[in-house]
Enzyme design. Structure first.
Site, PDB file in Angstrom:
ATOM      1  N   ASP A  51       0.838  -1.201   0.000  1.00 36.14           N
ATOM      2  CA  ASP A  51       0.000   0.000   0.000  1.00 36.14           C
ATOM      3  C   ASP A  51       0.873   1.251   0.000  1.00 36.14           C
ATOM      4  O   ASP A  51       0.366   2.372  -0.040  1.00 36.14           O
ATOM      5  CB  ASP A  51      -1.000  -0.009   1.164  1.00 36.14           C
ATOM      6  CG  ASP A  51      -0.346  -0.111   2.521  1.00 36.14           C
ATOM      7  OD1 ASP A  51       0.891  -0.220   2.588  1.00 36.14           O
ATOM      8  OD2 ASP A  51      -1.077  -0.075   3.536  1.00 36.14           O
ATOM      9  N   SER A  52       2.209   1.059  -0.004  1.00 36.78           N
ATOM     10  CA  SER A  52       3.133   2.172  -0.238  1.00 36.78           C
ATOM     11  C   SER A  52       2.901   2.753  -1.639  1.00 36.78           C
ATOM     12  O   SER A  52       3.410   3.833  -1.953  1.00 36.78           O
ATOM     13  CB  SER A  52       4.585   1.721  -0.074  1.00 36.78           C
ATOM     14  OG  SER A  52       4.821   0.523  -0.783  1.00 36.78           O
ATOM     15  N   ASP A  90      -1.033  -6.064  -0.276  1.00 34.39           N
ATOM     16  CA  ASP A  90      -1.487  -5.446   0.975  1.00 34.39           C
ATOM     17  C   ASP A  90      -2.992  -5.240   0.967  1.00 34.39           C
ATOM     18  O   ASP A  90      -3.548  -4.698   0.001  1.00 34.39           O
ATOM     19  CB  ASP A  90      -0.836  -4.062   1.148  1.00 34.39           C
ATOM     20  CG  ASP A  90       0.387  -4.113   2.036  1.00 34.39           C
ATOM     21  OD1 ASP A  90       0.496  -5.031   2.869  1.00 34.39           O
ATOM     22  OD2 ASP A  90       1.248  -3.220   1.882  1.00 34.39           O
ATOM     23  N   LYS A 120      -1.344  -9.483   2.634  1.00 32.36           N
ATOM     24  CA  LYS A 120      -0.623  -9.071   3.847  1.00 32.36           C
ATOM     25  C   LYS A 120      -1.502  -8.065   4.572  1.00 32.36           C
ATOM     26  O   LYS A 120      -2.182  -7.257   3.926  1.00 32.36           O
ATOM     27  CB  LYS A 120       0.727  -8.439   3.486  1.00 32.36           C
ATOM     28  CG  LYS A 120       1.449  -7.802   4.678  1.00 32.36           C
ATOM     29  CD  LYS A 120       2.894  -7.472   4.376  1.00 32.36           C
ATOM     30  CE  LYS A 120       3.148  -6.111   3.790  1.00 32.36           C
ATOM     31  NZ  LYS A 120       2.669  -4.975   4.598  1.00 32.36           N
ATOM     32  N   GLU A 122      -1.645  -5.557   8.448  1.00 31.01           N
ATOM     33  CA  GLU A 122      -0.877  -5.026   9.571  1.00 31.01           C
ATOM     34  C   GLU A 122      -1.568  -5.306  10.902  1.00 31.01           C
ATOM     35  O   GLU A 122      -2.791  -5.177  11.003  1.00 31.01           O
ATOM     36  CB  GLU A 122      -0.710  -3.503   9.406  1.00 31.01           C
ATOM     37  CG  GLU A 122       0.078  -3.118   8.169  1.00 31.01           C
ATOM     38  CD  GLU A 122       0.219  -1.603   8.005  1.00 31.01           C
ATOM     39  OE1 GLU A 122      -0.212  -0.836   8.903  1.00 31.01           O
ATOM     40  OE2 GLU A 122       0.773  -1.189   6.976  1.00 31.01           O
ATOM     41  N   GLU A 189       8.923  -4.350  10.709  1.00 33.16           N
ATOM     42  CA  GLU A 189       9.344  -3.042  10.201  1.00 33.16           C
ATOM     43  C   GLU A 189       9.888  -2.163  11.321  1.00 33.16           C
ATOM     44  O   GLU A 189       9.227  -1.953  12.344  1.00 33.16           O
ATOM     45  CB  GLU A 189       8.160  -2.347   9.497  1.00 33.16           C
ATOM     46  CG  GLU A 189       8.541  -0.983   8.938  1.00 33.16           C
ATOM     47  CD  GLU A 189       7.570  -0.437   7.891  1.00 33.16           C
ATOM     48  OE1 GLU A 189       6.624  -1.135   7.503  1.00 33.16           O
ATOM     49  OE2 GLU A 189       7.799   0.720   7.464  1.00 33.16           O
TER      50      GLU A 189
HETATM   51  O1  KIV Z   1       3.574  -1.148   1.666  1.00 32.85           O
HETATM   52  C1  KIV Z   1       4.747  -1.519   1.722  1.00 32.85           C
HETATM   53  O2  KIV Z   1       5.572  -1.221   0.859  1.00 32.85           O
HETATM   54  C2  KIV Z   1       5.147  -2.336   2.867  1.00 32.85           C
HETATM   55  C3  KIV Z   1       6.606  -2.616   3.042  1.00 32.85           C
HETATM   56  C4  KIV Z   1       7.301  -1.417   3.538  1.00 32.85           C
HETATM   57  C5  KIV Z   1       6.859  -3.786   3.904  1.00 32.85           C
HETATM   58  O3  KIV Z   1       4.326  -2.744   3.629  1.00 32.85           O
END
Ligand code: KIV
Length: 271
Positions: A51-52, A90, A120, A122, A189
């Site tokens: 989600d980055s 994510d 994934k 959190e 992280e």
């Molecule tokens: O969204 C992302 O890029 C991440 C990584 C930093 C692990 O969750």
């Protein structure tokens, strides 16, 4: 026989075997077809459609605004490019917290509409029910502990997490729980290296670190950061392998100059 059938795909079992054999796992993010093609061809084991994307693709300050539909768009572009890597996506903010039925619906949409291999999300104890429900549908889940950017407004800063005993103990408990309920991997992280070593020795699932030191089972970086496409984000943990911001800016500048000076196109570059 097609090229596709000759490539041995990375699976969650491959990652488990790598941990047992002591082989390190290389993971990077990608959000589009062209980048994912290069990242996969270079031998990365896991591609994270993070989600980055909210930051590096859309220019938002945090990861919170990106939607499930947008994540599915990015993920399906990546899946079309990848022949070998495991593709993990994510679950975005708001798609799984506090409602395990919605979590399962979101995860199913990602798997069905993008063709990705895993999701994934959190958090620890607070998202246990969501993770269990997703796992019950046969969808592999990767956990994410330590600095969890979707909770940035709770933390207030992006500084190192779990330096204090109490938070470190909670993180260890959460890691054990994620492992026991069946997560196939755990991202750690921005936590102290000694703590991620302890977690990695405690859990069966491979741990993947970002700013978590060397004693984890694999490493992940945001591809735009390690290639130097972003140039304003400079945390200590980031190793830059290129300075593409300057290289691309230079190349585009040359093109502009060539157009303006009428050097481009020349006689060989036309019909
Ligand atoms: O969204 C992302 O890029 C991440 C990584 C930093 C692990 O969750």
């Amino acid at each position: 026989m097609s090229i596709h059938s000759e490539v041995k795909r990375v699976t969650t079992h491959t990652l488990q075997e790598m941990k047992i054999k002591g082989e390190k796992i290389a993971m990077l993010t990608s959000y589009d077809f062209s980048m994912a093609r290069m990242v996969d061809a270079a031998g990365v084991d896991v591609i994270l459609v993070g989600d980055s994307a909210s930051n590096v693709m859309a220019g938002h300050e945090t990861t919170l605004p990106i939607t499930l539909d947008q994540m599915i768009y990015h993920a399906s572009s990546v899946v079309r490019a990848v022949q070998r890597a495991l593709v993990v996506v994510d679950l975005p903010f708001g798609a799984y917290q506090g409602n395990s039925k919605e979590a399962l619906t979101s995860a199913i949409r990602i798997m069905k509409e993008s063709g990705a291999h895993a999701v994934k999300l959190e958090g620890g104890a607070e998202v246990r029910e969501s993770i269990e429900r997703i796992l019950s549908a046969g969808i592999p889940v990767m956990g994410h502990l330590g600095l969890t950017p979707q909770s940035i407004y709770k933390f207030g800063t992006y500084t190192v997490r779990a330096r204090e005993d109490e938070e470190a103990k909670t993180l260890l408990r959460d890691a054990k729980m994620l492992d026991e309920i069946g997560c196939f991997g755990i991202v750690l992280e921005k936590i102290p290296a000694a703590l991620s070593k302890e977690v990695s020795e405690l859990v069966y699932a491979p741990t993947i670190g970002i700013g978590a030191g060397a004693d984890v089972d694999g490493q992940v970086l945001v591809v735009h950061d390690m290639l130097g496409i972003t140039n304003e984000f400079n945390p200590r943990f980031l190793r830059r392998y290129h300075n593409l911001y300057e290289e691309i800016k230079g190349a585009v500048g040359n093109y502009v100059q060539d157009v303006r000076s009428r050097d481009f196109p020349n006689e060989k570059e036309q019909y």
